[in-house]
Design a protein around this motif. Structure first.
Motif, mmCIF file in Angstrom:
data_model
loop_
_atom_site.group_PDB
_atom_site.id
_atom_site.type_symbol
_atom_site.label_atom_id
_atom_site.label_comp_id
_atom_site.label_asym_id
_atom_site.label_seq_id
_atom_site.Cartn_x
_atom_site.Cartn_y
_atom_site.Cartn_z
ATOM 1 N N ALA A 203 0.820 -1.205 0.000
ATOM 2 C CA ALA A 203 0.000 0.000 0.000
ATOM 3 C C ALA A 203 0.854 1.254 0.000
ATOM 4 O O ALA A 203 0.400 2.320 -0.417
ATOM 5 C CB ALA A 203 -0.928 -0.002 1.217
ATOM 6 N N MET A 204 2.105 1.154 0.445
ATOM 7 C CA MET A 204 2.973 2.330 0.464
ATOM 8 C C MET A 204 3.167 2.898 -0.940
ATOM 9 O O MET A 204 3.416 4.091 -1.103
ATOM 10 C CB MET A 204 4.330 1.995 1.096
ATOM 11 C CG MET A 204 5.296 1.243 0.205
ATOM 12 S SD MET A 204 6.971 1.199 0.857
ATOM 13 C CE MET A 204 6.759 0.257 2.336
ATOM 14 N N VAL A 205 3.062 2.055 -1.967
ATOM 15 C CA VAL A 205 3.212 2.533 -3.344
ATOM 16 C C VAL A 205 2.177 3.614 -3.626
ATOM 17 O O VAL A 205 2.494 4.675 -4.166
ATOM 18 C CB VAL A 205 3.034 1.371 -4.344
ATOM 19 C CG1 VAL A 205 3.145 1.869 -5.769
ATOM 20 C CG2 VAL A 205 4.037 0.269 -4.068
ATOM 21 N N VAL A 206 0.936 3.347 -3.257
ATOM 22 C CA VAL A 206 -0.153 4.290 -3.517
ATOM 23 C C VAL A 206 0.030 5.563 -2.697
ATOM 24 O O VAL A 206 -0.062 6.678 -3.219
ATOM 25 C CB VAL A 206 -1.510 3.635 -3.204
ATOM 26 C CG1 VAL A 206 -2.649 4.574 -3.525
ATOM 27 C CG2 VAL A 206 -1.664 2.322 -3.970
ATOM 28 N N VAL A 207 0.315 5.404 -1.404
ATOM 29 C CA VAL A 207 0.394 6.568 -0.516
ATOM 30 C C VAL A 207 1.596 7.443 -0.867
ATOM 31 O O VAL A 207 1.497 8.681 -0.889
ATOM 32 C CB VAL A 207 0.453 6.114 0.953
ATOM 33 C CG1 VAL A 207 0.424 7.324 1.878
ATOM 34 C CG2 VAL A 207 -0.711 5.193 1.280
ATOM 35 N N LEU A 208 2.744 6.839 -1.170
ATOM 36 C CA LEU A 208 3.910 7.615 -1.561
ATOM 37 C C LEU A 208 3.655 8.408 -2.841
ATOM 38 O O LEU A 208 4.079 9.559 -2.973
ATOM 39 C CB LEU A 208 5.125 6.701 -1.756
ATOM 40 C CG LEU A 208 5.911 6.318 -0.502
ATOM 41 C CD1 LEU A 208 6.952 5.265 -0.834
ATOM 42 C CD2 LEU A 208 6.580 7.545 0.111
ATOM 43 N N THR A 209 2.963 7.798 -3.783
ATOM 44 C CA THR A 209 2.686 8.486 -5.038
ATOM 45 C C THR A 209 1.774 9.682 -4.815
ATOM 46 O O THR A 209 1.992 10.768 -5.370
ATOM 47 C CB THR A 209 2.046 7.521 -6.060
ATOM 48 O OG1 THR A 209 2.882 6.373 -6.197
ATOM 49 C CG2 THR A 209 1.894 8.181 -7.415
ATOM 50 N N VAL A 210 0.747 9.522 -3.985
ATOM 51 C CA VAL A 210 -0.163 10.626 -3.710
ATOM 52 C C VAL A 210 0.548 11.723 -2.917
ATOM 53 O O VAL A 210 0.334 12.919 -3.158
ATOM 54 C CB VAL A 210 -1.412 10.123 -2.966
ATOM 55 C CG1 VAL A 210 -2.290 11.285 -2.509
ATOM 56 C CG2 VAL A 210 -2.215 9.196 -3.868
ATOM 57 N N ALA A 211 1.430 11.344 -1.979
ATOM 58 C CA ALA A 211 2.194 12.344 -1.227
ATOM 59 C C ALA A 211 3.080 13.154 -2.170
ATOM 60 O O ALA A 211 3.206 14.379 -2.027
ATOM 61 C CB ALA A 211 3.041 11.659 -0.156
ATOM 62 N N THR A 212 3.694 12.482 -3.136
ATOM 63 C CA THR A 212 4.503 13.188 -4.135
ATOM 64 C C THR A 212 3.633 14.155 -4.924
ATOM 65 O O THR A 212 4.019 15.296 -5.191
ATOM 66 C CB THR A 212 5.165 12.183 -5.097
ATOM 67 O OG1 THR A 212 5.982 11.285 -4.344
ATOM 68 C CG2 THR A 212 6.032 12.892 -6.126
ATOM 69 N N MET A 213 2.452 13.707 -5.288
ATOM 70 C CA MET A 213 1.524 14.546 -6.037
ATOM 71 C C MET A 213 1.129 15.785 -5.238
ATOM 72 O O MET A 213 1.091 16.907 -5.772
ATOM 73 C CB MET A 213 0.286 13.723 -6.381
ATOM 74 C CG MET A 213 -0.881 14.516 -6.909
ATOM 75 S SD MET A 213 -2.326 13.440 -6.976
ATOM 76 C CE MET A 213 -3.589 14.686 -7.148
ATOM 77 N N LEU A 214 0.859 15.633 -3.959
ATOM 78 C CA LEU A 214 0.399 16.754 -3.136
ATOM 79 C C LEU A 214 1.490 17.801 -2.916
ATOM 80 O O LEU A 214 1.199 18.916 -2.487
ATOM 81 C CB LEU A 214 -0.110 16.238 -1.785
ATOM 82 C CG LEU A 214 -1.423 15.453 -1.830
ATOM 83 C CD1 LEU A 214 -1.740 14.861 -0.466
ATOM 84 C CD2 LEU A 214 -2.563 16.333 -2.307
ATOM 85 N N ARG A 215 2.738 17.443 -3.186
ATOM 86 C CA ARG A 215 3.827 18.420 -3.071
ATOM 87 C C ARG A 215 4.124 19.119 -4.391
ATOM 88 O O ARG A 215 4.975 20.003 -4.449
ATOM 89 C CB ARG A 215 5.109 17.734 -2.596
ATOM 90 C CG ARG A 215 5.047 17.187 -1.198
ATOM 91 C CD ARG A 215 6.417 16.727 -0.722
ATOM 92 N NE ARG A 215 6.961 15.641 -1.501
ATOM 93 C CZ ARG A 215 7.937 15.753 -2.395
ATOM 94 N NH1 ARG A 215 8.466 16.924 -2.658
ATOM 95 N NH2 ARG A 215 8.377 14.701 -3.050
#
Length: 344
Positions: A203-215
């Motif tokens: 699940a970290m794949v999804v959360v890391l990608t969204v965190a990158t997007m939010l920055r």
């Protein structure tokens, strides 16, 4: 800087990214790292931050911050393992801290690292606090490799792009504004994090990608951005699936190195051709590195990584984040002002 020198500097930036991602993935896979993509993702984030090349003093500072964030994230996870509500509060504080630091140019690197390590450690701890404790030292080794990759990439391709006026979504501003933006980003990503916790390590794949997007820049703009973001992640995920298949067909070190380098160069080339879409392609690059690298992690972990399933989750989560962040615009004032978008 002349037009030719600008083009050469942009080319070197693309080569730095491809070099760091390819070398980081291959090195970590061959040494048997438990989270093979971590070093490459850290190097990618450091290399794409605005500003000049970090110094050795800053690199040491990065490591100290990351080590502290890693231990803090593990402490939060261990202390709140038996209470879902306390776990949510602890993870929320990590996100607030990371996004607030990422919103300011001087601390953007530290913020990116806190977000990355917070996500990795809390995701691992949700599976097993014992596993997370064992991996803390391993994760810090990967962080060191990522920082070293950044310096190697700068040494190999030294030309720097011209300085530009920051237009980031979370650009520097009054403390109150930064606080509102960090709260908005946390409010968007925290429910996603909690909902995916039960889905296991990958699940970290999804959360890391969204965190990158939010920055990234201009997240609050039109529907075209949503389509572009989905397309960028779709590209990164499909490339990862193809690359994994190619390596599986010819399981040797030479093929692993050649395939990884070829795909990393392709994405870097796209970034060089369309710098205006960097905020779209960078999450795609992160998705590629994460999905490809995790496919070669130890069997107990890689068995939990279904590339196509994670790709669908990344796209869906990205669309959710775009829809959710639009509800916070009046509160967070995330949209850049027209003056910040005016060409210099």
């Amino acid at each position: 800087m002349s037009r030719d020198m600008t083009m050469l500097a942009r080319r070197d930036q693309g080569l730095r990214l491809a070099f760091a991602v390819a070398l980081g993935l291959v090195f970590e896979i061959l040494r048997g790292a438990l989270v093979p993509p971590l070093a490459a993702v850290i190097a990618l984030q450091l290399l794409t931050l605005p500003g000049s090349r970090p110094t050795a003093k800053k690199a040491i500072g990065f490591f100290v911050v990351v080590a502290g964030a890693t231990l803090f994230a593990y402490g939060v996870s261990a202390l709140t393992a038996d209470s879902p509500w306390l776990y949510a509060v602890g993870v929320g504080l990590i996100y607030l801290w990371g996004f607030a630091l990422a919103a300011q140019p001087k601390t953007a690197a530290a913020g990116a690292m806190i977000l990355t390590m917070g996500i990795v450690v809390t995701t691992l701890a949700a599976v097993s606090t014992t596993l997370a404790a064992i991996l803390v030292a391993e994760l810090l080794i990967s962080v060191s490799v990522g920082i070293a990759l950044m310096f190697l990439a700068h040494a190999a391709f030294p030309r720097q792009p011209p300085a530009t006026k920051p237009t980031a979504v979370m650009e520097a501003g009054p403390v109150g504004g930064i606080g509102r933006r960090a709260i908005a980003a946390t409010a968007v990503i925290l429910p996603l994090h909690l909902s995916l916790t039960a889905d296991g390590f990958a699940a970290m794949v999804v959360v890391l990608t969204v965190a990158t997007m939010l920055r990234q820049q201009r997240i609050a703009q039109s529907t075209a951005y949503a389509v572009s973001f989905a397309a960028g992640n779709l590209m990164g995920g499909l490339l990862a699936a193809v690359a994994v298949t190619m390596v599986d067909l010819h399981d040797n070190v030479a093929v692993l190195a050649a395939v990884t380098a070829a795909f990393a160069l392709f994405i870097a080339w796209q970034l060089d051709r369309g710098p205006a879409l960097a905020h779209v392609l960078l999450p795609g690059f992160v998705a590629f590195a994460l999905l490809f690298g995790l496919a070669f992690s130890p069997a107990a972990l890689s068995a939990d990584v279904d590339v196509l399933k994670r790709l669908a989750q990344i796209v869906a989560a990205g669309l959710y984040a775009l829809a959710a962040i639009s509800l916070f615009l009046p509160f967070a004032r995330i949209a850049p002002s027209p003056a910040s978008l005016r060409p210099s």
